[in-house]
Motif scaffolding. Structure first.
Motif, PDB file in Angstrom:
ATOM      1  N   VAL A 214     -19.391 126.195  67.638  1.00 24.97           N
ATOM      2  CA  VAL A 214     -20.845 126.206  67.821  1.00 24.97           C
ATOM      3  C   VAL A 214     -21.537 125.875  66.494  1.00 24.97           C
ATOM      4  O   VAL A 214     -22.503 125.111  66.458  1.00 24.97           O
ATOM      5  CB  VAL A 214     -21.320 127.581  68.367  1.00 24.97           C
ATOM      6  CG1 VAL A 214     -22.836 127.611  68.477  1.00 24.97           C
ATOM      7  CG2 VAL A 214     -20.685 127.860  69.722  1.00 24.97           C
ATOM      8  N   LEU A 215     -21.030 126.446  65.410  1.00 22.09           N
ATOM      9  CA  LEU A 215     -21.577 126.159  64.075  1.00 22.09           C
ATOM     10  C   LEU A 215     -21.478 124.665  63.768  1.00 22.09           C
ATOM     11  O   LEU A 215     -22.448 124.038  63.343  1.00 22.09           O
ATOM     12  CB  LEU A 215     -20.810 126.969  63.010  1.00 22.09           C
ATOM     13  CG  LEU A 215     -20.912 126.478  61.562  1.00 22.09           C
ATOM     14  CD1 LEU A 215     -22.316 126.696  61.003  1.00 22.09           C
ATOM     15  CD2 LEU A 215     -19.898 127.172  60.663  1.00 22.09           C
TER      16      LEU A 215
ATOM     17  N   SER B 204     -26.184 135.166  63.697  1.00 25.16           N
ATOM     18  CA  SER B 204     -26.486 134.137  64.698  1.00 25.16           C
ATOM     19  C   SER B 204     -25.208 133.442  65.176  1.00 25.16           C
ATOM     20  O   SER B 204     -25.135 132.976  66.306  1.00 25.16           O
ATOM     21  CB  SER B 204     -27.481 133.116  64.137  1.00 25.16           C
ATOM     22  OG  SER B 204     -26.852 132.250  63.218  1.00 25.16           O
ATOM     23  N   LEU B 205     -24.203 133.360  64.310  1.00 31.30           N
ATOM     24  CA  LEU B 205     -22.935 132.717  64.696  1.00 31.30           C
ATOM     25  C   LEU B 205     -22.053 133.635  65.521  1.00 31.30           C
ATOM     26  O   LEU B 205     -21.316 133.191  66.401  1.00 31.30           O
ATOM     27  CB  LEU B 205     -22.153 132.305  63.438  1.00 31.30           C
ATOM     28  CG  LEU B 205     -22.683 131.150  62.623  1.00 31.30           C
ATOM     29  CD1 LEU B 205     -21.827 130.966  61.388  1.00 31.30           C
ATOM     30  CD2 LEU B 205     -22.699 129.890  63.448  1.00 31.30           C
TER      31      LEU B 205
ATOM     32  N   GLY C   4     -21.217 122.191  65.853  1.00 29.61           N
ATOM     33  CA  GLY C   4     -22.130 121.461  66.722  1.00 29.61           C
ATOM     34  C   GLY C   4     -23.556 121.512  66.201  1.00 29.61           C
ATOM     35  O   GLY C   4     -24.254 120.493  66.167  1.00 29.61           O
ATOM     36  N   SER C   5     -23.986 122.700  65.775  1.00 23.70           N
ATOM     37  CA  SER C   5     -25.353 122.860  65.257  1.00 23.70           C
ATOM     38  C   SER C   5     -25.544 122.026  63.997  1.00 23.70           C
ATOM     39  O   SER C   5     -26.561 121.348  63.833  1.00 23.70           O
ATOM     40  CB  SER C   5     -25.636 124.325  64.910  1.00 23.70           C
ATOM     41  OG  SER C   5     -25.307 125.142  65.989  1.00 23.70           O
ATOM     42  N   LEU C   6     -24.556 122.086  63.100  1.00 26.64           N
ATOM     43  CA  LEU C   6     -24.657 121.324  61.852  1.00 26.64           C
ATOM     44  C   LEU C   6     -24.717 119.830  62.134  1.00 26.64           C
ATOM     45  O   LEU C   6     -25.441 119.087  61.472  1.00 26.64           O
ATOM     46  CB  LEU C   6     -23.465 121.637  60.936  1.00 26.64           C
ATOM     47  CG  LEU C   6     -23.430 123.042  60.337  1.00 26.64           C
ATOM     48  CD1 LEU C   6     -22.145 123.239  59.551  1.00 26.64           C
ATOM     49  CD2 LEU C   6     -24.645 123.278  59.434  1.00 26.64           C
TER      50      LEU C   6
ATOM     51  N   MET D 295     -25.977 118.404  64.741  1.00 23.84           N
ATOM     52  CA  MET D 295     -27.305 118.048  65.240  1.00 23.84           C
ATOM     53  C   MET D 295     -28.321 117.982  64.101  1.00 23.84           C
ATOM     54  O   MET D 295     -29.181 117.092  64.075  1.00 23.84           O
ATOM     55  CB  MET D 295     -27.740 119.057  66.307  1.00 23.84           C
ATOM     56  CG  MET D 295     -27.023 118.791  67.628  1.00 23.84           C
ATOM     57  SD  MET D 295     -27.141 120.149  68.807  1.00 23.84           S
ATOM     58  CE  MET D 295     -28.763 119.886  69.440  1.00 23.84           C
ATOM     59  N   ILE D 296     -28.194 118.894  63.141  1.00 28.17           N
ATOM     60  CA  ILE D 296     -29.093 118.864  61.967  1.00 28.17           C
ATOM     61  C   ILE D 296     -28.841 117.580  61.173  1.00 28.17           C
ATOM     62  O   ILE D 296     -29.764 116.877  60.766  1.00 28.17           O
ATOM     63  CB  ILE D 296     -28.849 120.101  61.081  1.00 28.17           C
ATOM     64  CG1 ILE D 296     -29.294 121.367  61.826  1.00 28.17           C
ATOM     65  CG2 ILE D 296     -29.596 119.971  59.752  1.00 28.17           C
ATOM     66  CD1 ILE D 296     -28.871 122.660  61.149  1.00 28.17           C
TER      67      ILE D 296
END
Ligand SMILES: [Ca+2]
Length: 88
Positions: free
Chosen positions: A73-74, A57-58, A76-78, A80-81
């Motif tokens: 991107v990783l 996915s990364l 950013g995703s982390l 948001m979580i």
């Protein structure tokens, strides 16, 4: 140095730390990602199947390694979580 710049510098340092483990110092291999997640975010990825799926996915351009762009991107995703967890 402002806090935000300091935090970004730390994230860049973190990338270099793990990307620099093997001969290819510019990207993160699956092994390096595994080491990073186990050390930095214990419990996030369980077995090899989960790691494989997460790595895929990364790896947006599917070249088998995670570049700095893909690492952002990783992060950013982390973030948001983490925000969702802290907002609760
Ligand atoms: Ca890639």
């Amino acid at each position: 140095m402002g806090e935000m710049i300091g935090a970004m510098a730390l994230l860049m340092k973190n990338f270099k730390k793990y990307a620099g483990q093997d001969a290819d110092k510019e990207t993160i291999s699956k092994k390096e990602l595994s080491d990073m997640l186990h050390a930095e975010i214990p419990g996030m990825v369980g077995d090899k199947k989960e790691l494989d799926a997460f790595f895929t996915s990364l790896d947006g351009d599917e070249d088998g390694k995670v570049s700095f762009d893909e690492y952002i991107v990783l992060v950013g995703s982390l973030m948001m979580i983490l925000k969702e967890m802290l907002d609760q």
